[in-house]
Scaffold this motif. Structure first.
Motif, PDB file in Angstrom:
ATOM      1  N   ASN A 254     -78.285 -23.791 -26.619  1.00 27.37           N
ATOM      2  CA  ASN A 254     -77.482 -23.008 -25.680  1.00 27.37           C
ATOM      3  C   ASN A 254     -75.994 -23.166 -25.968  1.00 27.37           C
ATOM      4  OD1 ASN A 254     -79.807 -22.260 -24.109  1.00 27.37           O
ATOM      5  ND2 ASN A 254     -79.761 -24.309 -23.196  1.00 27.37           N
ATOM      6  N   SER A 255     -75.282 -22.056 -26.069  1.00 31.72           N
ATOM      7  CA  SER A 255     -73.826 -22.091 -26.221  1.00 31.72           C
ATOM      8  C   SER A 255     -73.201 -22.253 -24.845  1.00 31.72           C
ATOM      9  CB  SER A 255     -73.330 -20.805 -26.885  1.00 31.72           C
ATOM     10  OG  SER A 255     -73.781 -20.716 -28.217  1.00 31.72           O
ATOM     11  N   LEU A 256     -72.503 -23.377 -24.629  1.00 30.10           N
ATOM     12  CA  LEU A 256     -71.849 -23.622 -23.348  1.00 30.10           C
ATOM     13  C   LEU A 256     -70.535 -22.864 -23.255  1.00 30.10           C
ATOM     14  CD1 LEU A 256     -72.475 -27.470 -23.079  1.00 30.10           C
ATOM     15  CD2 LEU A 256     -73.860 -25.603 -22.146  1.00 30.10           C
ATOM     16  N   ASP A 257     -69.846 -22.751 -24.385  1.00 29.53           N
ATOM     17  CA  ASP A 257     -68.632 -21.948 -24.509  1.00 29.53           C
ATOM     18  C   ASP A 257     -68.417 -21.706 -25.998  1.00 29.53           C
ATOM     19  OD1 ASP A 257     -67.421 -24.305 -25.550  1.00 29.53           O
ATOM     20  OD2 ASP A 257     -66.734 -24.881 -23.558  1.00 29.53           O
ATOM     21  N   ASP A 258     -67.258 -21.207 -26.369  1.00 31.99           N
ATOM     22  CA  ASP A 258     -67.018 -20.884 -27.775  1.00 31.99           C
ATOM     23  C   ASP A 258     -66.958 -22.116 -28.677  1.00 31.99           C
ATOM     24  OD1 ASP A 258     -66.938 -18.216 -27.156  1.00 31.99           O
ATOM     25  OD2 ASP A 258     -64.737 -18.120 -27.024  1.00 31.99           O
ATOM     26  N   ALA A 259     -66.851 -23.299 -28.073  1.00 27.98           N
ATOM     27  CA  ALA A 259     -66.649 -24.494 -28.891  1.00 27.98           C
ATOM     28  C   ALA A 259     -67.648 -25.611 -28.596  1.00 27.98           C
ATOM     29  CB  ALA A 259     -65.237 -25.029 -28.695  1.00 27.98           C
ATOM     30  N   SER A 260     -68.716 -25.316 -27.828  1.00 26.55           N
ATOM     31  CA  SER A 260     -69.679 -26.353 -27.466  1.00 26.55           C
ATOM     32  C   SER A 260     -71.093 -25.790 -27.438  1.00 26.55           C
ATOM     33  CB  SER A 260     -69.351 -26.962 -26.093  1.00 26.55           C
ATOM     34  OG  SER A 260     -68.023 -27.439 -26.056  1.00 26.55           O
TER      35      SER A 260
ATOM     36  N   LYS B 235     -67.196 -28.285 -31.424  1.00 24.45           N
ATOM     37  CA  LYS B 235     -66.596 -27.737 -32.641  1.00 24.45           C
ATOM     38  C   LYS B 235     -65.486 -28.629 -33.182  1.00 24.45           C
ATOM     39  CE  LYS B 235     -64.485 -23.449 -34.382  1.00 24.45           C
ATOM     40  NZ  LYS B 235     -64.058 -22.069 -34.002  1.00 24.45           N
ATOM     41  N   GLU B 236     -64.668 -29.194 -32.296  1.00 21.82           N
ATOM     42  CA  GLU B 236     -63.518 -29.990 -32.737  1.00 21.82           C
ATOM     43  C   GLU B 236     -63.927 -31.300 -33.396  1.00 21.82           C
ATOM     44  OE1 GLU B 236     -61.053 -31.677 -29.632  1.00 21.82           O
ATOM     45  OE2 GLU B 236     -62.651 -31.335 -28.173  1.00 21.82           O
ATOM     46  N   HIS B 237     -65.184 -31.707 -33.222  1.00 27.48           N
ATOM     47  CA  HIS B 237     -65.624 -32.994 -33.754  1.00 27.48           C
ATOM     48  C   HIS B 237     -66.484 -32.877 -35.008  1.00 27.48           C
ATOM     49  CE1 HIS B 237     -65.071 -34.686 -29.425  1.00 27.48           C
ATOM     50  NE2 HIS B 237     -63.940 -34.679 -30.120  1.00 27.48           N
ATOM     51  N   VAL B 238     -66.692 -31.661 -35.499  1.00 26.92           N
ATOM     52  CA  VAL B 238     -67.489 -31.476 -36.709  1.00 26.92           C
ATOM     53  C   VAL B 238     -66.708 -30.637 -37.712  1.00 26.92           C
ATOM     54  CG1 VAL B 238     -69.634 -31.597 -35.363  1.00 26.92           C
ATOM     55  CG2 VAL B 238     -68.679 -29.369 -35.935  1.00 26.92           C
TER      56      VAL B 238
ATOM     57  N   LEU C  18     -74.277 -23.300 -35.311  1.00 26.50           N
ATOM     58  CA  LEU C  18     -74.400 -21.964 -34.725  1.00 26.50           C
ATOM     59  C   LEU C  18     -75.669 -21.254 -35.188  1.00 26.50           C
ATOM     60  CD1 LEU C  18     -70.719 -20.658 -35.028  1.00 26.50           C
ATOM     61  CD2 LEU C  18     -71.897 -21.362 -32.940  1.00 26.50           C
ATOM     62  N   ALA C  19     -76.101 -21.560 -36.397  1.00 30.60           N
ATOM     63  CA  ALA C  19     -77.270 -20.884 -36.966  1.00 30.60           C
ATOM     64  C   ALA C  19     -78.598 -21.493 -36.535  1.00 30.60           C
ATOM     65  CB  ALA C  19     -77.174 -20.908 -38.495  1.00 30.60           C
ATOM     66  N   LEU C  20     -78.563 -22.632 -35.832  1.00 33.39           N
ATOM     67  CA  LEU C  20     -79.801 -23.287 -35.401  1.00 33.39           C
ATOM     68  C   LEU C  20     -80.533 -22.446 -34.361  1.00 33.39           C
ATOM     69  CD1 LEU C  20     -78.525 -26.967 -34.997  1.00 33.39           C
ATOM     70  CD2 LEU C  20     -80.014 -26.097 -36.827  1.00 33.39           C
ATOM     71  N   SER C  21     -81.835 -22.586 -34.326  1.00 32.07           N
ATOM     72  CA  SER C  21     -82.642 -21.889 -33.328  1.00 32.07           C
ATOM     73  C   SER C  21     -83.829 -22.758 -32.943  1.00 32.07           C
ATOM     74  CB  SER C  21     -83.126 -20.538 -33.869  1.00 32.07           C
ATOM     75  OG  SER C  21     -83.919 -20.728 -35.043  1.00 32.07           O
TER      76      SER C  21
ATOM     77  N   SER D  89     -70.442 -31.469 -15.547  1.00 29.47           N
ATOM     78  CA  SER D  89     -71.688 -31.227 -14.810  1.00 29.47           C
ATOM     79  C   SER D  89     -72.747 -32.286 -15.119  1.00 29.47           C
ATOM     80  CB  SER D  89     -72.243 -29.831 -15.144  1.00 29.47           C
ATOM     81  OG  SER D  89     -72.584 -29.734 -16.524  1.00 29.47           O
ATOM     82  N   TYR D  90     -72.767 -32.796 -16.349  1.00 29.40           N
ATOM     83  CA  TYR D  90     -73.734 -33.837 -16.705  1.00 29.40           C
ATOM     84  C   TYR D  90     -73.438 -35.127 -15.943  1.00 29.40           C
ATOM     85  CZ  TYR D  90     -74.574 -30.627 -20.601  1.00 29.40           C
ATOM     86  OH  TYR D  90     -74.850 -29.513 -21.361  1.00 29.40           O
ATOM     87  N   TRP D  91     -72.168 -35.464 -15.813  1.00 33.97           N
ATOM     88  CA  TRP D  91     -71.796 -36.652 -15.051  1.00 33.97           C
ATOM     89  C   TRP D  91     -72.193 -36.505 -13.591  1.00 33.97           C
ATOM     90  CZ3 TRP D  91     -70.916 -41.348 -16.363  1.00 33.97           C
ATOM     91  CH2 TRP D  91     -70.361 -41.664 -17.608  1.00 33.97           C
TER      92      TRP D  91
END
Length: 289
Positions: free
Chosen positions: A88-94, A150-153, A162-165, A207-209
């Motif tokens: 699931n894409s949480l936003d453009d960078a997660s 995204k910022e950590h990879v 992004l290509a994973l399914s 939200s996880y916290w």
């Protein structure tokens, strides 16, 4: 005149010249080494390195240099294949991944997820570079859930992510020989009022916290994000943060307020300076990297 003894510290594929008796973390940071750190008091575990010379995990902030050392950022772990249940894409960078495999890890435990192509021609050292440390976000007994940011990879690995399914396979390294799922339990939060304060790069975990803390106490009093600043220590002087904590103290109705800091690069000493005027005891502050 006493001559300082120079010692060589190997950190993965880099070498640093240090001096006998120096603090390991301070010496490495002074020379520009990429070493994470948090409380600098041995509480958060952010600066943990693996000492290959002695086959043990060490906290660099608590280590005095007494000899040459061979260190790595990667703690040995068992590797297993996991299937992707959801992507699931949480936003453009997660991206949130839910994975099914042989894991007893739960909220707060650390795992390493590989985004390597796993091609036979790829060197093992190259494959290792594609492992990314993640915090388990699932409850005990549930499928392993992690977030990739995204910022950590690398750009290459982000495109792979992004290509994973669903039903794709990922290699996951799991820590061995340590107790799992103990993070919140060991904070002794049962029925206690709790707030979570996060560094800006951990905003996505709000939200996880909330869900995880509410499993331990009904008195979750809110989540605060430090403002984005090159020096996070300066963020502790933010009037909005002080107002937030003052409000939480009122809502705690006299019970000890527990604070969870999810982030790095702010020392226990700096936190103590903020909390002292609020009469919050340092043992009510918990560090999570």
């Amino acid at each position: 005149m006493m001559v300082s003894q120079t010692l060589t510290i190997e950190l993965d594929d880099e070498q640093f010249e240090t001096v006998l008796g120096e603090n390991l973390l301070s010496s490495l940071l002074y020379q520009g080494a990429d070493v994470r750190y948090g409380c600098r008091a041995g509480a958060c575990g952010a600066c943990r390195l693996y000492d290959a010379s002695n086959c043990e995990s060490i906290l660099s902030c608590q280590t005095t240099i007494t000899s040459a050392m061979s260190l790595t950022r990667y703690t040995p772990a068992e590797s297993s294949s996991f299937s992707i249940i959801s992507h699931n894409s949480l936003d453009d960078a997660s991206i949130e991944l839910t994975l099914l495999g042989p894991s007893d890890d739960s909220f707060g435990d650390r795992v390493f997820v590989s985004l390597s192509s796993n091609e036979p021609s790829e060197k093992s050292s190259d494959r290792q570079a594609h492992f990314h440390e993640c915090m388990a976000l699932n409850s005990a007994g549930g499928p392993l859930k992690v977030v990739l940011q995204k910022e950590h990879v690398s750009t290459e690995d982000w495109l792979r992510a992004l290509a994973l399914s669903a039903d794709d396979k990922l290699e996951v390294q799991l820590s061995t020989g340590i107790r799992k799922g103990r993070l919140l339990f060991e904070m002794d939060l049962a029925d206690a009022p709790v707030v979570v304060i996060s560094s800006p790069d951990n905003t996505i975990f709000e939200s996880y916290w909330r869900d995880a803390v509410r499993d331990f106490t009904p008195r979750f009093l809110g989540h605060f994000i430090l403002f984005d600043n090159d020096d996070l220590t300066l963020s502790l002087a933010d009037d909005a943060l002080i107002t937030f904590l003052q409000g939480a103290l009122v809502d705690s109705e006299g019970a000890p307020l527990h604070i969870i800091y999810h982030g790095q690069n702010v020392s226990a000493k700096d936190w103590a300076m903020l909390l002292r005027p609020l009469r919050i005891h340092p043992n009510q502050l918990h560090f999570v990297r």
